[in-house]
Design an enzyme around this catalytic site. Structure first.
Site, PDB file in Angstrom:
ATOM      1  N   CYS A 195       0.797  -1.224   0.000  1.00 31.93           N
ATOM      2  CA  CYS A 195       0.000   0.000   0.000  1.00 31.93           C
ATOM      3  C   CYS A 195       0.827   1.271   0.000  1.00 31.93           C
ATOM      4  O   CYS A 195       1.969   1.295   0.419  1.00 31.93           O
ATOM      5  CB  CYS A 195      -0.902   0.051   1.240  1.00 31.93           C
ATOM      6  SG  CYS A 195      -1.941  -1.365   1.499  1.00 31.93           S
ATOM      7  N   ASN A 255      -1.382   1.474   5.393  1.00 34.27           N
ATOM      8  CA  ASN A 255      -0.251   0.849   4.719  1.00 34.27           C
ATOM      9  C   ASN A 255       0.456  -0.061   5.713  1.00 34.27           C
ATOM     10  O   ASN A 255       0.853   0.387   6.780  1.00 34.27           O
ATOM     11  CB  ASN A 255       0.721   1.927   4.215  1.00 34.27           C
ATOM     12  CG  ASN A 255       2.046   1.345   3.751  1.00 34.27           C
ATOM     13  OD1 ASN A 255       2.103   0.225   3.262  1.00 34.27           O
ATOM     14  ND2 ASN A 255       3.110   2.096   3.915  1.00 34.27           N
ATOM     15  N   GLY A 256       0.606  -1.332   5.378  1.00 34.73           N
ATOM     16  CA  GLY A 256       1.293  -2.255   6.256  1.00 34.73           C
ATOM     17  C   GLY A 256       0.438  -3.464   6.587  1.00 34.73           C
ATOM     18  O   GLY A 256      -0.586  -3.713   5.962  1.00 34.73           O
TER      19      GLY A 256
END
Length: 496
Positions: free
Chosen positions: A25, A126-127
């Site tokens: 992402c 994100n992650g």
């Protein structure tokens, strides 16, 4: 909310032999800017390399939230003169995503939106959360109904169930329960919130666009929209942006930062600055160090484009061996190409990479790549270079051998699929069909990063893919292993 209809699932068309690493992402957010959705779309263009299979934008016009989510790339999804009419408002967040194989491409597309008691909230993430399944199972047993297999939705449920009075306190309550590596951006009817995990594994930066704040995964997104870089969001920091300004909070216990070193090795764009380091300069230094550690006699240094180019330049400058573009990358490979048979898939590498015979023929070639994962693509490229007339092929990786899988947002195979985890250097060289093979050492990598020796007790970076030293608990993994050892197998969904 206006979701688009899925017409193509990238996971259904992925080459099973493709061993390219992918980060799942990129996130972007802007507050108080005219035509915010158009600005967000530009920011996502710059972050396209972080996820190329789905994207979305959520905007708020002071009264309503508007969202669009699409399977496909940003340039295909967010076009047209009516973009700001479809997504009006001065505040927006965006997300670009790589969907992990086997998952539904569309229902996990972000930003995700929920109407909570305190009002609407859109979330982009994100992650990966390493306790996602544990939290999800607990929430489901308590009656929660999930619409996706994304760990981002877990955070929305935690927000909804918090009993704290203020939204900011609810947000802190929610993120205090999650583990892993992440950068989060949330948009409410009054605030833009950004938070980076306690170790700073995933990056997040703050910018300024004509006096208005911007949050993004990388500085290249700030450059795209003409914003000024202000600073990195610190590890474990939460920033709250509203009409009164920017407030910084530290909701987590203080720990030493351990940013993901693969951001510098591979994922970040070369023109980005990550945690104060120029990605381009770091990669050149990695190549130079590689030449010192493992430099065979050769006639020409050839990068595997595009990610191997800076390291190859550094290698050439250090070794004195001429740098040449011996492989040309085709940047216009369409997503609709179907590879129905193994024979056609074997030829598929030539769609992306073509040999420059005039540079290669009759030469001793040093191929420089950023990393080697399963080795399947590397072997195809080696064969292609030999067929173009190379006399010798020496493959060098500008990062150490990848021996351990990742659980913080990199789509990486299990350990038994990683070439360096299952074979010796000599065995790998035979598999890759090269005259010699070499990797940058972990010590050399840390030297290139400018931090000296790796601290074995408190490493300066997250580097478990090379060392097996994971920086956090792997709660889901540990519980799955315990259940498997007890004779009960768990079937885990792949989150993104």
């Amino acid at each position: 909310m206006t979701p688009s209809s899925p017409v193509w699932n990238p996971a259904d068309h992925r080459d099973p032999d493709d061993d390219q690493l992918r980060l799942e992402c990129g996130v972007f957010g802007v507050y108080g800017v005219a035509e915010a959705s158009a600005v967000a779309a530009l920011g996502l263009h710059a972050l396209q390399h972080r996820g190329q299979e789905a994207c979305g934008i959520a905007a708020f016009d002071g009264e309503r939230f508007y969202t669009e989510r699409h399977v496909g790339r940003v340039g295909d999804a967010f076009t047209g003169q009516d973009l700001v009419e479809r997504l009006p408002g001065k505040c927006a967040i965006g997300h670009t995503r790589y969907s992990t194989a086997g998952g539904s491409a569309f229902r996990n597309v972000q930003p995700m939106f929920a109407d909570l008691e305190a009002g609407g909230v859109a979330l982009a993430h994100n992650g990966n959360l390493t306790n996602f399944h544990t939290l999800r199972d607990r929430l489901v047993s308590d009656g929660a109904i999930f619409q996706s297999t994304s760990d981002s939705e877990v955070i929305l449920h935690l927000l909804a169930r918090s009993r704290k009075a203020r939204f900011v306190d609810r947000f802190i309550d929610a993120i205090s329960q999650i583990e892993g590596g992440y950068a989060l951006i949330a948009l409410t009817n009054k605030k833009l919130i950004g938070v980076r995990d306690p170790l700073g594994i995933r990056p997040l930066v703050l910018g300024d666009l004509a006096g208005k704040p911007v949050l993004a995964s990388e500085t290249c997104a700030l450059d795209m929209i003409g914003a000024r870089f202000v600073r990195d969001i610190q590890h474990g920091e939460m920033v709250i942006i509203d009409d009164t300004g920017i407030e910084s909070l530290r909701p987590f216990p203080a720990v030493r930062a351990r940013p993901c070193v693969f951001e510098l090795v591979y994922f970040a764009r070369p023109d980005s600055v990550v945690d104060g380091r120029s990605v381009y300069d770091v990669r050149k230094k990695m190549g130079a160090r590689l030449a010192i550690e493992s430099g065979p006699d050769a006639d020409v240094v050839v990068p595997v484009p595009d990610s191997g180019v800076p390291a190859a330049i550094g290698y050439s400058q250090q070794s004195g061996v001429p740098f040449e573009m011996g492989i040309i990358r085709n940047h216009y490979v369409g997503r609709t190409f179907i590879q129905p048979t193994q024979g056609v898939r074997e030829l598929g590498v030539r769609m992306k990479h073509s040999p420059n015979r005039a540079v290669i023929e009759g030469k001793r070639v040093v191929l420089i790549d950023d990393s080697i994962v399963r080795g399947t693509t590397s072997r195809k490229i080696v064969r292609m270079v030999r067929e173009a007339g190379a006399r010798e092929v020496h493959l060098r990786s500008a990062s150490p051998p990848i021996k351990w899988p990742d659980f913080y947002g990199i789509d990486m195979p299990e350990r038994d699929k990683l070439l360096a985890a299952t074979q010796s250097l000599e065995e790998m060289a035979r598999f890759l069909e090269v005259d010699s093979l070499g990797f940058l050492s972990v010590e050399g990598l840390y030297e290139a990063l400018g931090v000296g020796a790796r601290d074995p007790v408190n490493p300066q970076f997250t580097d478990h893919y090379f060392t097996g030293d994971y920086p956090t608990r792997l709660t889901d993994r540990e519980l799955a292993q315990a259940d498997a050892d007890g004779g009960r197998q768990l079937s885990f969904l792949v989150s993104a």
